[in-house]
Design a protein around this motif. Structure first.
Motif, PDB file in Angstrom:
ATOM      1  N   GLN A  92       1.212   4.258  -3.074  1.00  0.00           N
ATOM      2  CA  GLN A  92       1.064   5.681  -2.789  1.00  0.00           C
ATOM      3  C   GLN A  92       2.321   6.447  -3.164  1.00  0.00           C
ATOM      4  O   GLN A  92       2.248   7.560  -3.701  1.00  0.00           O
ATOM      5  N   LYS A 107       0.828  -1.208   0.000  1.00  0.00           N
ATOM      6  CA  LYS A 107       0.000   0.000   0.000  1.00  0.00           C
ATOM      7  C   LYS A 107       0.866   1.263   0.000  1.00  0.00           C
ATOM      8  O   LYS A 107       0.581   2.227  -0.713  1.00  0.00           O
ATOM      9  N   LYS A 108       1.912   1.245   0.793  1.00  0.00           N
ATOM     10  CA  LYS A 108       2.813   2.404   0.847  1.00  0.00           C
ATOM     11  C   LYS A 108       3.526   2.601  -0.490  1.00  0.00           C
ATOM     12  O   LYS A 108       3.755   3.737  -0.923  1.00  0.00           O
ATOM     13  N   GLU A 137       2.354   6.927  -6.907  1.00  0.00           N
ATOM     14  CA  GLU A 137       1.376   7.950  -7.297  1.00  0.00           C
ATOM     15  C   GLU A 137       1.915   9.353  -7.028  1.00  0.00           C
ATOM     16  O   GLU A 137       1.692  10.270  -7.821  1.00  0.00           O
ATOM     17  N   ASN A 138       2.652   9.509  -5.957  1.00  0.00           N
ATOM     18  CA  ASN A 138       3.148  10.831  -5.569  1.00  0.00           C
ATOM     19  C   ASN A 138       4.373  11.274  -6.360  1.00  0.00           C
ATOM     20  O   ASN A 138       4.535  12.475  -6.624  1.00  0.00           O
TER      21      ASN A 138
END
Length: 329
Positions: free
Chosen positions: A305, A301-302, A308-309
């Motif tokens: 993210q 999950k990290k 995406e960032n």
């Protein structure tokens, strides 16, 4: 603005950046003379040196900005650069690693690094001198590459590897899976440290239940299908930074292991979720993920993210356009 990318496609980046630029209303395309089993096609004109020669004048007339990659330009010996400069067209060089990885410099902060596929130091030096006579700014993917070229250019920009998240459907590892799948995909086994990866795998098999797949010499689109089923991804454990495979693994929601040099850790965002692994600690790092399925999901999950960032082509292209806007003709 019409943007030329060429002439060596590395990790699909010419095509991905061109696609992102086209979505912003620019015209961008990559001319690629490096053909591999990975089979990159998107936003590319796959050609050869003869094709570039035949289309040379048309290319010079058609494009406003020349974004070169991997220390290559339109002509052998960089004989095109004086004419492009004379026409007052913007140029920038994008270095990717092995094209500029000076052997002795690479070893200063990294006892593990493999530089056997980089040219001799003298050849790299002479090439950079020829390029920087006409091209004054460069792009690199991270600070591992930055040090090799920082003394040659007036300015070096760090632009993260770009990825089109639309091609990567999330598939987090299953907590209930009895035999986790570990996946390793070396384009160059010596550079990636495959010997150490598979030595570790054999040792782990003595005490733990899991499956292992090595993906090699497979088209990129086909390889992605295998990545989706992985529970743990091991990328490169020698280089000192992470590559496209790490980014793709994180985009899919997988925990990723790669070696990040200790001096480079502060240069990345503080939330980088990669499990820092080198030949000396790889066994313990993989073991930690094998026995803790919840940690695999948490890191997955990290990782998504993080991509995406920092690695989404929509984010990267904003930075690229800023670089372009400040280039001098």
């Amino acid at each position: 603005m019409r943007i030329f990318h060429g002439t060596t496609e590395i990790a699909g980046q010419m095509g991905i950046l061109s696609s992102a630029l086209n979505k912003r209303g620019y015209f961008a395309v990559g001319y690629n003379t490096f053909h591999s089993y990975l089979g990159y096609q998107d936003n590319l004109i796959n050609t050869n040196q003869e094709g570039l020669h035949e289309g040379y004048q048309e290319i010079l007339d058609s494009f406003d900005l020349f974004h070169f990659h991997y220390g290559t330009t339109l002509c052998p010996g960089f004989s095109d650069l004086p004419e492009i400069k004379q026409r007052n067209k913007k140029m920038i060089m994008h270095h990717w690693g092995n094209d500029v990885r000076f052997h002795d410099l690479a070893r200063i902060n990294n006892a593990y690094v493999f530089t056997g596929d980089s040219p001799p130091n003298e050849e790299i030096h002479e090439k950079l001198l020829k390029i920087t006579k006409y091209i004054k700014e460069a792009i690199v993917q991270d600070y591992e590459v930055y040090d090799y070229v920082k003394d040659y250019y007036d300015k070096v920009h760090v632009l993260p590897i770009a990825i089109d998240l639309g091609s990567f459907t999330l598939k987090y590892p299953k907590v209930s899976k009895e035999r986790p799948l570990i996946l390793h995909a070396p384009t160059n086994p010596e550079f990636k440290g495959t010997f150490y990866v598979e030595k570790t795998i054999e040792k782990l098999k003595e005490n733990y239940e899991f499956d292992y797949i090595r993906i090699e010499k497979m088209k990129h689109d086909d390889a992605i299908k295998f990545y989706r089923d992985a529970d743990i991804i091991i990328d490169q454990v020698l280089c000192g930074s992470y590559g496209l495979f790490s980014v793709e693994g994180m985009a899919l929601g997988k925990p990723v292991l790669a070696y990040i040099r200790s001096d480079l850790i502060p240069m990345f965002p503080s939330n980088l979720p990669i499990v820092n692994s080198n030949p000396n600690n790889l066994y313990e790092q993989v073991k930690k993920l094998l026995v803790n399925p919840e940690l695999r999901v948490e890191l997955g999950k990290k990782g998504r993210q993080y991509v995406e960032n920092y690695h989404s082509h929509d984010v990267v292209v904003d930075k690229l356009l800023q670089i372009y806007s400040n280039l001098k003709e």
